[in-house]
Structure formats: C-alpha cells, structure tokens
Write an enzyme that holds these catalytic residues in place. Structure first.
Site, PDB file in Angstrom:
ATOM      1  CB  THR A  99     -47.960  55.670  -3.993  1.00 24.79           C
ATOM      2  OG1 THR A  99     -47.114  54.436  -3.180  1.00 24.79           O
ATOM      3  CG2 THR A  99     -46.359  56.455  -4.171  1.00 24.79           C
ATOM      4  CE  LYS A 172     -45.451  51.178  -3.538  1.00 29.99           C
ATOM      5  NZ  LYS A 172     -46.564  52.078  -3.177  1.00 29.99           N
ATOM      6  CE  LYS A 241     -51.515  57.184  -7.219  1.00 31.06           C
ATOM      7  NZ  LYS A 241     -51.064  56.760  -5.858  1.00 31.06           N
TER       8      LYS A 241
END
Length: 298
Positions: A99, A172, A241
């Site tokens: 990611t 995602k 994050k």
C-alpha cells in the site's frame, strides 16, 4: 497443482512472510529476501530458500511478489545495490502488493521497463494470508495478470481484475478508508454500550447478527470487547501510514472525506500516545479514556 512454478517474495514482514508461508504450504518452491535477518531465518525454517538480494530472488524465479513498508523500501528494491534493475531478467513478472502512493509504483514500473510490473494490493490480515484467505485487487496488463492468476488463486480466496495499472491501489485506498472508519464506528458503538451499562459481549454478539453489522465490527469489535490490543498484526502504525496516503489521494482527486478526516486524527493521536504496535482496533482506547472507562495510563 504445478509444484514447479518458482516464485519469490521480497519483503518478509507480517504480510510478506504470511504470503510466503501460503505459497510454501501450497507446494511452490519459494525464494525470499528481507533486510531483516530474523525474518529470513523464520522464512528458511518454514521451508523457504533465502537469498542475499532482490536480484538473487529474480534470478531464481519467474514471478516475484513485493510486499514493502515504504516508498524508500520500494526504491531500494528496484534500484539499490543488488536491486531488481540489476537482475537482467526478461520475462519476469513483479506483483507489487504494497500500500503505497500510485506515483511511486509508476516510477518503479518505469525504471523496470524490461520487466512486467503489476499493481495488486491485497485486502485482509496476515493471518488470512497464511491460509490463502485474501482478496486481491489485480491491475495492469490483462494478459500478464492472467499469466500469474495461479498466484492470486494460491494467496487469495478470490481475486478481481479491476483495470489498468494503478486501479488496484485506488481500490485498496477505498477498502482501507472503510476499514479505518468502521474500526472507529465499532469503537464508538461499544464504548456507548459500556457507558449505558450494557454487557459489551452481548452487544457484540447481537449487533453482529443484525443489519447494523460490518465485517470490521465483527473482527475489531471482538478485539475491543476482549481488550487484546498488544502485538497486533494489523498495527496502528500501518493503518496510520495508509491513511496519510489515502488523504493525499483524496485531496488530489478533490473528494470530500469528512469521516476519514476525523478517523485519521484519532489514529495520529494513537501514534503520539505510543500505541503504534497495537492492533488498529486500539483506537477504542482513546474513546474509553475520553469516556472515563480507562485510566490515561492504561
């Protein structure tokens, strides 16, 4: 099953190590690399074949999965000493599952012009990865995607071709936005239940069977009820994050994300309070403190 398919995994952290374990359990010869020697030892103990660089992984395999924590790690894997760029492999397919910002992945693909790079993030936990229970968002050249569909069938319970390179990451982002918001919603509901004098285990069981449930309420809600936040695989620091990446992307496309904005601030607070290695459901701890259900030192 074709046990002669040779595959490598670069990045053997929580998710990458679990992906490697899933491939090994399925009988596929699997090579691996990580800068952490302890992870390499664990991988080798599970039957993996350790290497000394990303280029060495590529030299032994036709397909390589990358599962990396940062843009810097991706750059090092691509152009660093012993990186994929030095492998000189034609016909190699790199399945990038991290990611990360899309522009970082596009930059890596541009540098690896002689290699087929796909953008294929996964949805699920490391525990799910170990038993092949992920969902894969596959994007890039459809012909190449079909060529490595066996990988997706091994590591996932399902996979979806979602479009051109980069669409997998966009999917995602959307998935992780919902995970974060649903985590906070589960925490808020269960803290309200406790303040109202209800048994949180009963509330979790009943709501999980109702129209109000969500997958994250069921999974994270159980963690919140039990208070089992330590040594999580789905860590606060990882979701924090991811939220920074998603916020930047949402700003770029000019999409309002008010619920995510509130959620992201609470995850930033959790990081500031030293909760980075806890399960990401630990956002509930902040609400429990505000509600007077937990000491500020607890």
């Amino acid at each position: 099953m074709d046990t002669e398919r040779r595959i490598g995994v670069i990045g053997l952290g929580n998710m990458g190590g679990a992906l490697a374990a899933s491939l090994l359990q399925a009988g596929h010869p699997t090579w691996g690399f990580d800068i952490d020697g302890t992870r390499l030892e664990r991988f080798e103990a599970e039957g993996g074949r350790r290497t000394s660089s990303p280029a060495d992984v590529a030299a032994s395999c036709d397909t390589v999965i990358t599962s990396l924590p940062s843009v810097q790690a991706l750059e090092e894997v691509v152009v660093g000493n012993g990186g994929l760029l030095t492998a000189g492999r034609s016909g190699l397919v790199v399945i990038e599952t991290s990611t990360l910002p899309i522009d970082a992945k596009e930059a890596a693909r541009e540098k690896l012009r002689s290699i087929s790079v796909l953008d294929c993030p996964v949805s699920g936990t490391a525990a799910q990865a170990r038993v092949g229970d992920l969902v894969v968002f596959a994007s890039g050249d459809r012909t190449v995607v079909d060529r490595v569909a066996w990988v997706f069938g091994t590591i996932g319970r399902s996979w979806h071709y979602v479009g051109e390179f980069g669409v997998g990451s966009k999917m995602k982002y959307i998935a992780n936005l919902l995970i974060a918001v649903h985590n906070l919603a589960a925490a808020e509901a269960l803290v309200l239940a406790r303040k109202a004098g209800l048994d949180p285990k009963m509330v979790h069981a009943v709501i999980s069977d109702s129209a109000a449930t969500s997958r994250m309420f069921e999974v994270s809600g159980r963690i919140i009820v039990d208070g089992t936040y330590e040594d999580g695989e789905a860590k606060v620091e990882i979701l924090h994050k991811d939220l920074q990446i998603i916020r930047s992307f949402a700003t770029q496309v000019r999409a309002p994300t008010p619920l995510m904005a509130v959620t992201a601030e609470l995850y930033t607070s959790a990081m500031a309070l030293g909760m980075s290695s806890m399960e990401d459901a630990a956002v509930a701890v902040l609400l429990e403190r505000l509600a007077g259900l937990r000491d500020h030192d607890g």
